[in-house]
Design a protein around this motif. Structure first.
Motif, PDB file in Angstrom:
ATOM      1  N   UNK A 180      51.051 -40.609 -18.663  1.00  0.00           N
ATOM      2  CA  UNK A 180      51.640 -39.381 -19.211  1.00  0.00           C
ATOM      3  C   UNK A 180      50.704 -38.765 -20.257  1.00  0.00           C
ATOM      4  N   UNK A 181      50.192 -39.606 -21.149  1.00  0.00           N
ATOM      5  CA  UNK A 181      49.335 -39.099 -22.226  1.00  0.00           C
ATOM      6  C   UNK A 181      48.027 -38.540 -21.684  1.00  0.00           C
ATOM      7  N   UNK A 182      47.427 -39.209 -20.696  1.00  0.00           N
ATOM      8  CA  UNK A 182      46.171 -38.706 -20.122  1.00  0.00           C
ATOM      9  C   UNK A 182      46.367 -37.321 -19.526  1.00  0.00           C
ATOM     10  N   UNK A 183      47.463 -37.152 -18.818  1.00  0.00           N
ATOM     11  CA  UNK A 183      47.720 -35.845 -18.196  1.00  0.00           C
ATOM     12  C   UNK A 183      48.099 -34.817 -19.258  1.00  0.00           C
ATOM     13  N   UNK A 184      48.879 -35.245 -20.258  1.00  0.00           N
ATOM     14  CA  UNK A 184      49.289 -34.328 -21.326  1.00  0.00           C
ATOM     15  C   UNK A 184      48.077 -33.774 -22.067  1.00  0.00           C
ATOM     16  N   UNK A 185      47.054 -34.604 -22.240  1.00  0.00           N
ATOM     17  CA  UNK A 185      45.845 -34.170 -22.945  1.00  0.00           C
ATOM     18  C   UNK A 185      45.066 -33.113 -22.168  1.00  0.00           C
ATOM     19  N   UNK A 192      54.493 -27.984 -11.778  1.00  0.00           N
ATOM     20  CA  UNK A 192      53.866 -28.419 -10.529  1.00  0.00           C
ATOM     21  C   UNK A 192      52.436 -28.906 -10.765  1.00  0.00           C
ATOM     22  N   UNK A 193      51.756 -28.354 -11.779  1.00  0.00           N
ATOM     23  CA  UNK A 193      50.414 -28.843 -12.121  1.00  0.00           C
ATOM     24  C   UNK A 193      50.489 -30.262 -12.683  1.00  0.00           C
ATOM     25  N   UNK A 194      51.500 -30.516 -13.499  1.00  0.00           N
ATOM     26  CA  UNK A 194      51.677 -31.852 -14.071  1.00  0.00           C
ATOM     27  C   UNK A 194      51.950 -32.867 -12.974  1.00  0.00           C
ATOM     28  N   UNK A 195      52.852 -32.522 -12.038  1.00  0.00           N
ATOM     29  CA  UNK A 195      53.175 -33.448 -10.944  1.00  0.00           C
ATOM     30  C   UNK A 195      51.936 -33.759 -10.110  1.00  0.00           C
TER      31      UNK A 195
END
Length: 691
Positions: A180-185, A192-195
């Motif tokens: 989660x943190x890697x993607x949040x950064x 849809x970009x997050x998924x």
């Protein structure tokens, strides 16, 4: 303040209560809470003359309705004692109390609500018991618990309003805080970009393909674990990719053994590096020929019967037949088993007949089994002259080398336009066609046209061909417009991969207007639809040919939904203003009955009003209530935009701040500027019907 207890059957809604309608019709949550914990907040009441001895509830009407519904189903007694505070106010004070009760209720901020559910989970609370206690579903409780366990940085961003709830839900599709943190950064904007970012490592590892062959059940039986995604359909996130890879390698070896392929045949799942098609030269006995005919006939009968009693669903790791009625399930299961048995027998009869030399078997995974779709020579391979050796080394599963000789060159792609730039590096396909088939350049052009014409005629000849042609159209447009790797940008290479020359352009919005659209209901709907489409198996599959096969067998509703999404993403920008009107769009809006429903998809927010002049802002407010104009006319540009946006919500907060009447609030909730109203569509239709 003195608290008294009054029997439930002596309580009624006060005539002085400002909320006389039953807007809070669903009180199931309150009912569950009262049954579990009793009434946590007392009611404020006053004596009323009629019925004699009764009390009117001035504050707590929703709690009263919950108690009455519990009484009606005999969950509590009619004389159940209710804690109340008795007051004897005048009418003005009563109205003030009622307004405060109905407008000052503030919902718990989402981040705090999720944290509360997460604490329940940490304390070991039983999910089923929590759901029953709060009058909600177990899935709802699981979703809240997962959201409460988000990475602290993500929860903080949600609490501060830096990300939306939909984006937070996308992060909560996994409980892996580090991921989660890697993607949040990466500071992604949309859900849809997050998924997509969360799934990228699994996509790159080929998890979907491995699951198609292994199946989730085998993976779980072997001790594999999957993390459930509480916010979308599917089988969850694979947590042990190494185990899945081991199972896949075993299954792949078993399937290859069942296919009984010669040692000179290499398996691969795409068309990269392949050359000419290889036909099997089977020498079958008359009995084998007759048996194959009988097998084909019986398989056709099975297919027809399955069409009658079952539906082919494409969801999950592989397509499956599902009985239309429960009593047909046994027959469906038996028919599928018989069809598979016959197919294995047919494959055994046809086994053999492949020539010597390197051969690539292009395979696909269907219904948990490996199937060969065709046999091909490696790209650039040519038979050796008499007494010589083959011109290509044996194919490898990793890379297919085009040729073994020092002077051998790969064939240039037939779709490359600037062939001069590749002179001396690639062989021209026309030269290869002359060597292999004796075709001149003009003959190649003629044969290419013949090839396309035959396929086109076959599609147009029968009704089932029309269906496949329509699905092919949807397939190429969807893959071209919404592919994750292409980001919706078309080029000739994309088109060539899909078997066509060109693709139409997808409508684009200027960069300077994108912030205006971000939070609009219409864009939220479209983003979710695009995410749905990108998750279809025929969109995810890397090999376009295999993906087309999947699309051809997809459910009708999915194809129709994809078609609609393609259509709307080709719409031009328009406006109900002179010079910007598009009659075809008017007609479409009329068919949808859109003119009366614009506020379902459009919110006149501060960003919208910031685009307007002061006179236009005041004009909009005047349409709601003339008296409001005097109250806001002295505001600065930004403050006026904020005020106009709040007024157009028609909310209790707006009513309190600006003194809006109930009628003004209703007008505000329905206000739409003329140029966004689509009312011209209805007028156009009325004129046509009158004529």
């Amino acid at each position: 303040m003195t608290i008294s207890s009054i029997p439930l059957d002596k309580l009624v809604i006060s005539p002085l209560n400002v909320r006389q309608t039953d807007d809070d019709h669903d009180t199931s949550d309150l009912e569950a809470s009262i049954q579990a914990h009793g009434l946590l907040s007392h009611l404020i009441v006053h004596k009323i003359p009629k019925p004699r001895g009764n009390y009117g509830v001035l504050a707590g009407g929703r709690r009263l309705r919950a108690l009455q519904r519990l009484r009606d189903r005999s969950a509590i007694a009619a004389d159940y004692l209710v804690d109340v505070e008795i007051r004897d106010p005048d009418e003005a004070t009563a109205t003030e109390i009622s307004v405060i009760e109905n407008t000052a209720r503030v919902a718990l901020p989402p981040a705090e609500e999720f944290a509360a559910f997460a604490k329940l989970a940490a304390d070991g609370a039983d999910i089923a018991a929590i759901a029953k206690r709060f009058g909600t579903t177990e899935l709802h409780v699981k979703q809240r618990m997962r959201l409460g366990q988000l990475h602290p940085d993500i929860l903080a961003a949600l609490a501060a309003g830096h990300i939306t709830l939909d984006v937070a839900k996308a992060y909560a599709s996994t409980s892996d805080l580090a991921l989660q943190k890697r993607v949040f950064d990466q500071r992604l904007t949309h859900d849809y970009e997050v998924r997509a970012a969360l799934k990228r490592d699994l996509v790159n590892a080929g998890v979907d393909r491995m699951l198609n062959l292994v199946t989730m059940q085998r993976y779980v039986d072997a001790g594999g674990q999957a993390e459930e995604d509480f916010f979308s359909t599917g089988e969850g996130r694979i947590l042990n990719v190494d185990l899945l890879k081991q199972l896949y390698d075993v299954r792949l070896a078993d399937e290859r053994a069942d296919l009984r392929l010669p040692t000179n045949v290499t398996l691969q799942f795409d068309h990269s590096g392949i050359g000419a098609l290889v036909e099997r030269a089977d020498d079958l006995t008359e009995a084998e020929d007759q048996r194959l005919i009988a097998i084909d006939a019986r398989c056709d009968e099975i297919a027809d019967r399955l069409d009658e009693i079952a539906d082919l669903e494409m969801d999950g790791v592989s397509p499956k037949w599902v009985a239309l009625a429960g009593e047909n399930q046994d027959e469906v299961t038996n028919l599928i088993a018989e069809e598979k048995r016959l197919e294995r027998e047919a494959d055994g009869i046809r086994d053999g007949g492949l020539p010597d030399g390197p051969i690539i078997a292009v395979a696909e995974i269907a219904s948990g089994h490996l199937r060969v779709r065709g046999f091909y020579r490696p790209m650039g391979w040519r038979p050796a002259p008499v007494g010589g050796v083959e011109s290509s080394s044996p194919a490898s599963t990793a890379t297919i080398a085009p040729a073994g000789g020092a002077d051998e060159k790969p064939v240039i792609s037939a779709f490359r336009q600037d062939r001069a730039a590749y002179s001396g590096v690639y062989r021209q396909p026309e030269d290869v066609a002359r060597q292999e088939h004796g075709l001149t350049k003009d003959a190649v052009e003629a044969m290419r046209s013949h090839h396309r014409a035959m396929l086109s005629a076959a599609i147009m000849r029968e009704s089932y061909g029309h269906r496949y042609g329509a699905r092919f159209l949807v397939f190429v447009l969807a893959r071209g417009m919404f592919s994750e790797c292409r980001k919706g940008q078309f080029d000739r290479e994309t088109a060539a991969d899909l078997g066509i020359h060109d693709l139409p352009s997808r409508a684009a919005d200027p960069a300077q207007v994108l912030p205006d659209l971000t939070d609009q209901p219409s864009m939220q709907i479209l983003r979710k639809e695009i995410e749905w489409l990108r998750g279809r198996d025929w969109m995810v599959e890397a090999d376009p040919a295999i993906a087309l096969h999947m699309a051809a067998r997809a459910g009708h509703a999915d194809i129709e939904r994809a078609s609609a999404l393609i259509g709307v993403n080709m719409l031009a920008r328009s406006l109900d203003a002179t010079g910007f009107v598009m009659p075809v769009q008017y007609r479409l809006a009329c068919l949808l009955g859109l003119s009366g429903r614009v506020r379902e998809f459009f919110t006149p927010d501060a960003a919208f009003f910031a685009r307007l002049s002061k006179n236009e802002k005041l004009k909009a407010i005047r349409a709601v209530d003339e008296a409001l104009v005097k109250r806001v006319s002295n505001l600065g540009a930004d403050d006026l935009s904020t005020a106009a946006a709040l007024i157009m919500t028609g909310s209790p907060a707006a009513a309190e701040q600006f003194g809006m009447s109930r009628e003004a609030c209703q007008r505000a909730k329905g206000w739409v500027p003329a140029y966004l109203s689509f009312e011209g569509a209805d007028a156009d239709l009325d004129e046509e019907e009158a004529a």
